[in-house]
Design a protein around this motif. Structure first.
Motif, mmCIF file in Angstrom:
data_model
loop_
_atom_site.group_PDB
_atom_site.id
_atom_site.type_symbol
_atom_site.label_atom_id
_atom_site.label_comp_id
_atom_site.label_asym_id
_atom_site.label_seq_id
_atom_site.Cartn_x
_atom_site.Cartn_y
_atom_site.Cartn_z
ATOM 1 N N THR A 189 0.835 -1.207 0.000
ATOM 2 C CA THR A 189 0.000 0.000 0.000
ATOM 3 C C THR A 189 0.866 1.251 0.000
ATOM 4 O O THR A 189 0.616 2.191 -0.758
ATOM 5 N N GLN A 190 1.918 1.254 0.826
ATOM 6 C CA GLN A 190 2.836 2.396 0.858
ATOM 7 C C GLN A 190 3.533 2.575 -0.484
ATOM 8 O O GLN A 190 3.703 3.695 -0.959
ATOM 9 N N PHE A 191 3.948 1.476 -1.116
ATOM 10 C CA PHE A 191 4.612 1.563 -2.412
ATOM 11 C C PHE A 191 3.673 2.138 -3.461
ATOM 12 O O PHE A 191 4.071 2.962 -4.283
ATOM 13 N N THR A 225 9.971 13.448 5.752
ATOM 14 C CA THR A 225 11.053 12.645 6.296
ATOM 15 C C THR A 225 11.016 12.584 7.818
ATOM 16 O O THR A 225 10.474 13.466 8.475
ATOM 17 N N THR A 226 11.603 11.496 8.322
ATOM 18 C CA THR A 226 11.788 11.301 9.756
ATOM 19 C C THR A 226 13.206 10.775 9.972
ATOM 20 O O THR A 226 13.899 10.423 9.013
ATOM 21 N N ARG A 227 13.625 10.706 11.213
ATOM 22 C CA ARG A 227 14.950 10.173 11.534
ATOM 23 C C ARG A 227 14.906 8.663 11.357
ATOM 24 O O ARG A 227 14.102 7.978 11.978
ATOM 25 N N HIS A 264 12.547 9.213 4.139
ATOM 26 C CA HIS A 264 11.197 8.670 4.003
ATOM 27 C C HIS A 264 11.374 7.159 3.876
ATOM 28 O O HIS A 264 11.794 6.660 2.822
ATOM 29 N N ARG A 265 11.090 6.422 4.955
ATOM 30 C CA ARG A 265 11.425 5.005 5.037
ATOM 31 C C ARG A 265 10.873 4.189 3.867
ATOM 32 O O ARG A 265 11.608 3.442 3.223
ATOM 33 N N ARG A 325 15.908 6.776 -8.832
ATOM 34 C CA ARG A 325 16.697 8.001 -9.002
ATOM 35 C C ARG A 325 16.003 9.207 -8.386
ATOM 36 O O ARG A 325 16.623 10.008 -7.695
ATOM 37 N N LYS A 326 14.693 9.332 -8.613
ATOM 38 C CA LYS A 326 13.943 10.446 -8.043
ATOM 39 C C LYS A 326 13.957 10.386 -6.518
ATOM 40 O O LYS A 326 14.171 11.394 -5.849
ATOM 41 N N VAL A 327 13.742 9.198 -5.970
ATOM 42 C CA VAL A 327 13.729 9.043 -4.511
ATOM 43 C C VAL A 327 15.066 9.465 -3.916
ATOM 44 O O VAL A 327 15.112 10.204 -2.927
ATOM 45 N N ILE A 328 16.153 9.010 -4.519
ATOM 46 C CA ILE A 328 17.488 9.316 -3.995
ATOM 47 C C ILE A 328 17.849 10.784 -4.208
ATOM 48 O O ILE A 328 18.260 11.477 -3.276
ATOM 49 N N GLU A 329 17.692 11.263 -5.433
ATOM 50 C CA GLU A 329 18.195 12.585 -5.770
ATOM 51 C C GLU A 329 17.249 13.720 -5.387
ATOM 52 O O GLU A 329 17.704 14.732 -4.855
ATOM 53 N N GLN A 330 15.967 13.580 -5.657
ATOM 54 C CA GLN A 330 15.046 14.675 -5.366
ATOM 55 C C GLN A 330 14.507 14.625 -3.938
ATOM 56 O O GLN A 330 14.473 15.643 -3.256
ATOM 57 N N ASP A 331 14.074 13.445 -3.512
ATOM 58 C CA ASP A 331 13.474 13.342 -2.177
ATOM 59 C C ASP A 331 14.492 13.400 -1.050
ATOM 60 O O ASP A 331 14.164 13.819 0.057
ATOM 61 N N HIS A 332 15.731 12.929 -1.307
ATOM 62 C CA HIS A 332 16.714 12.824 -0.227
ATOM 63 C C HIS A 332 18.007 13.595 -0.490
ATOM 64 O O HIS A 332 18.986 13.424 0.245
#
Length: 179
Positions: free
Chosen positions: A7-9, A24-26, A66-67, A145-152
C-alpha cells in the motif's frame, strides 16, 4: 506487514506522478537496508543459495529520510542485481556496504557479479519507460533516481560492464546531531 508495504509503495507511485515531496523522519540507514535485502530475497526465482549476499552495515548511521520510499528504491536496485545474477550461469554474489563518506554523507555500495550492462544500457536505464528486460516496464530505476536525488538530496551512480556485473553507488546526507 507486506500488505502495508505494498500500500505504501502504491502511494509512493501516486505521489511520484503528482510530485508530492517526501515527509522525512529520523531513520537508521542500516535498518532500512536490512529490510530491503530481506524483502528482495523473498522475490528470488532460484533458491537463496544461488545468490550469496555479503552485508557490511554500520550499527548506527542515521539519515533524515522517508522510510518506505527508500525501501522501494533499495528493493529496486537489489531486485535488478538479483535478476542480473540469475541471468548468468555462475553463482551470483551481491555485496551491500554502507560506510561514512565524510561527516556529511553515507555511501551505499550495491555490487553484483551478474550479466552487467553496456554503456548505452547504463545511460538509458534511468529514463522512464526504458527497460532492457522483456517484461520490464521501465519504472524501477527512474523512480529510484527520483527518490534518492530529489526526495533525499543524494546522488545515484551506476557503473557496469557487460558480462562482469554492476555497482550502484548512492550518496545520502547523514543526520548530524547538534551538540
Amino acid at each position: 506487514h507486506h500488505v502495508g508495504l505494498i500500500t505504501q509503495f502504491l502511494d509512493n507511485l501516486r505521489e511520484f506522478t503528482e510530485g508530492t515531496p517526501a515527509e522525512t523522519t529520523r531513520e537508521c540507514l542500516s535498518s532500512i537496508m536490512q529490510e530491503a535485502v530481506a524483502l528482495a530475497r523473498q522475490g528470488m526465482i532460484n533458491e537463496p543459495q544461488e545468490v550469496a549476499f555479503s552485508l557490511s552495515l554500520p550499527e548506527s548511521m542515521f539519515i533524515s529520510g522517508h522510510r518506505s520510499r527508500l525501501l522501494m528504491a533499495f528493493i529496486n536496485i537489489l531486485t535488478n542485481a538479483i535478476e542480473a545474477c540469475e541471468a548468468t550461469d555462475r553463482s551470483g554474489r551481491i555485496s551491500v556496504t554502507i560506510e561514512p563518506r565524510s561527516d556529511d554523507f553515507a555511501r551505499v555500495l550495491i555490487s553484483d557479479n551478474g550479466c552487467g550492462m553496456s554503456h548505452d544500457a547504463v545511460r538509458d536505464c534511468v529514463d522512464l519507460f526504458s527497460s532492457s528486460k522483456p517484461s520490464g516496464m521501465g519504472f524501477g530505476l527512474p523512480i529510484t533516481r527520483k527518490v534518492i536525488e530529489q526526495d533525499h538530496s543524494g546522488t545515484l551512480v551506476l557503473e557496469s560492464r557487460a558480462g562482469e556485473g554492476t555497482t550502484v553507488t548512492v550518496l545520502l546526507p547523514v543526520e548530524r546531531m547538534d551538540v
